[in-house]
Enzyme design. Structure first.
Site, PDB file in Angstrom:
ATOM      1  N   HIS A   1       1.306  -1.067   0.292  1.00  0.00           N
ATOM      2  CA  HIS A   1       0.113  -0.294  -0.194  1.00  0.00           C
ATOM      3  C   HIS A   1       1.162   1.420  -0.300  1.00  0.00           C
ATOM      4  O   HIS A   1       0.571   2.324  -0.651  1.00  0.00           O
ATOM      5  CB  HIS A   1      -0.791   0.195   1.282  1.00  0.00           C
ATOM      6  CG  HIS A   1      -2.049  -0.997   1.200  1.00  0.00           C
ATOM      7  ND1 HIS A   1      -2.311  -1.998   1.330  1.00  0.00           N
ATOM      8  CD2 HIS A   1      -3.334   0.130   1.030  1.00  0.00           C
ATOM      9  CE1 HIS A   1      -3.795  -2.547   0.312  1.00  0.00           C
ATOM     10  NE2 HIS A   1      -4.502  -1.296   1.156  1.00  0.00           N
TER      11      HIS A   1
ATOM     12  N   HIS B   1       0.086  -2.944   9.177  1.00  0.00           N
ATOM     13  CA  HIS B   1       1.595  -3.113   9.063  1.00  0.00           C
ATOM     14  C   HIS B   1       2.441  -2.243   9.601  1.00  0.00           C
ATOM     15  O   HIS B   1       1.647  -1.591  11.042  1.00  0.00           O
ATOM     16  CB  HIS B   1       2.037  -2.262   7.916  1.00  0.00           C
ATOM     17  CG  HIS B   1       1.219  -3.027   6.672  1.00  0.00           C
ATOM     18  ND1 HIS B   1       3.017  -4.154   6.299  1.00  0.00           N
ATOM     19  CD2 HIS B   1       0.906  -2.989   5.734  1.00  0.00           C
ATOM     20  CE1 HIS B   1       2.042  -4.178   5.160  1.00  0.00           C
ATOM     21  NE2 HIS B   1       1.153  -3.788   4.862  1.00  0.00           N
TER      22      HIS B   1
END
Length: 424
Positions: free
Chosen positions: A187, A234
């Site tokens: 991302h 993350h």
């Protein structure tokens, strides 16, 4: 002194990779876990009692089932397998509420919305919108960079096999990518690459305040990066590495963007390379000991790039690319209600054509491939086999790329939604 510096650096890296840092960021933004007490009943379910007024709830013990079935493998080191069942409570078939509490809804909607800006579905709608409403040249360059960055990021994930932040203490808001590894954040890679590729490429084509564009690029990429921490998917290290990897890829490739554009449009081998190379990379994607969405998502991205690449080459042969007419940089016309209405109409028509293409080709390719391989179309596990998943997704999204680059604009012309006077 050298060892002391190395230890200090390693400690700093470990801090950036710690789930406690992610959990601390979530708490600062008003996302906190609910406390529960749990016990194991005779039927092999975990019963959890929340702090609220709700009664006992049950959660299936996924890992216990894996052990019982002999399917527990090394992938259990990925924390997502351990946490996928722990983020929600279920009471029979009726009650379903998350095991977290949102105390700041502004941050919640900001970061959850920002997270969608890094999803493949967003790019598969955003990039065609650039093609239909601004300049196909920009779409072509963005698709190329997007495919390279995402392929490198996805492969690195499955080679490094570093787990995502553990839960607890982290609250996880997404479940689709539970089986994926963490390092690096694709991302963050995609958001950085798309934002700054658009900034650098657009200044060659259209007039706009560069400083304003720089601010927009920084803000958008920062929001996507922070959203990966907020959603618990993350660590800070994953995100930082993702940004740095994208920056390196762009810095190395930037001097050759013009050459790649020329070869893509004029080289007679361009359509062959544009199909064979992405298909080869899709089939040779790193194998894992469990199913992960990374191979399928990577195949989709490479296929979109392949279809668009062939389509832009065909447009060049046909003598109508729909690119903006120079001299560059051009001054964009003012945004009027009529122009806005035409843009919305183009988006809706184009999106409808892409959705129709996806559904048609997916339906046909799945049935052909399942018949060839002796599998049922309704068998989810069969559809995940490489000999079925790769060709059906590749053919589906190659078709989408071809329709987007060749047919959609010509339909716009037929419907009076596109002015050929501003194109070449």
């Amino acid at each position: 002194m050298g060892w002391a510096r190395k230890l200090k650096m390693w400690g700093f890296i470990s801090y950036l990779n710690s789930p406690e840092l992610v959990a601390g960021f979530q708490r600062c933004c008003g996302l906190v876990p609910r406390e529960t007490r749990s016990y194991v009943s005779r039927n092999g379910l975990v019963h959890a009692n929340g702090s609220g007024r709700d009664g006992p709830v049950t959660i299936h013990r996924r890992k216990a089932e894996q052990v019982a079935n002999g399917t527990s493998r090394a992938h259990d080191s990925n924390s997502n397998y351990k946490s996928a069942s722990s983020q929600y409570e279920t009471k029979g078939e009726e009650h379903h509420r998350p095991l977290y509490e949102v105390r700041n809804w502004l941050f919640y909607f900001l970061f959850v919305t920002s997270a969608t800006l890094g999803h493949e579905v967003f790019y598969i709608t955003f990039l065609p919108c650039i093609h239909w409403n601004l300049d196909p040249f920009l779409c072509r360059r963005l698709v190329n960079v997007w495919a390279v960055v995402m392929y490198i990021g996805q492969v690195m994930k499955d080679i490094l096999k570093l787990p995502r932040p553990s839960s607890p203490p982290v609250v996880k808001l997404e479940t689709r990518v539970d089986a994926e590894y963490g390092m690096p954040s694709t991302h963050a890679m995609a958001a950085t690459a798309i934002s700054f590729t658009l900034l650098l490429s657009a200044q060659e084509r259209v007039k706009f305040p560069f400083e304003l564009g720089l601010i927009v690029a920084v803000v958008l990429s920062a929001l996507v990066c922070l959203s990966r921490l907020y959603t618990g998917m993350h660590s800070a290290l994953d995100v930082i590495c993702g940004v740095l990897i994208s920056a390196v890829i762009m810095a190395v490739s930037y001097p050759y963007w013009g050459t790649i554009d020329y070869l893509q449009l004029h080289n007679p081998l361009s359509p062959v390379v544009g199909v064979v190379l992405p298909l080869f990379l899709s089939y040779k994607y790193p194998e894992l000991d469990h199913y992960s969405t990374t191979r399928g998502d990577t195949t989709i991205i490479l296929a979109c790039c392949s279809g668009c690449s062939v389509g832009y080459w065909v447009n060049e042969r046909l003598g109508l690319t729909f690119d903006l007419a120079g001299p560059f940089p051009v001054t964009l016309p003012p945004l009027t209600l009529v122009a806005l209405g035409l843009g919305v109409a183009r988006f809706l028509v184009g999106l409808g054509m892409l959705v129709l293409t996806r559904q048609t080709v997916r339906w046909a390719s799945l049935r052909v491939l399942c018949r060839i391989n002796g599998a049922s179309v309704s068998d989810v596990d069969a559809r995940r086999r490489k000999e079925i998943e790769v060709p059906y997704k590749f053919s589906t999204y190659v078709a989408i790329g071809l329709v987007n680059s060749i047919l959609v604009n010509r339909v716009f012309v037929m419907m009076g939604l596109w002015d050929l006077g501003n194109s070449v």
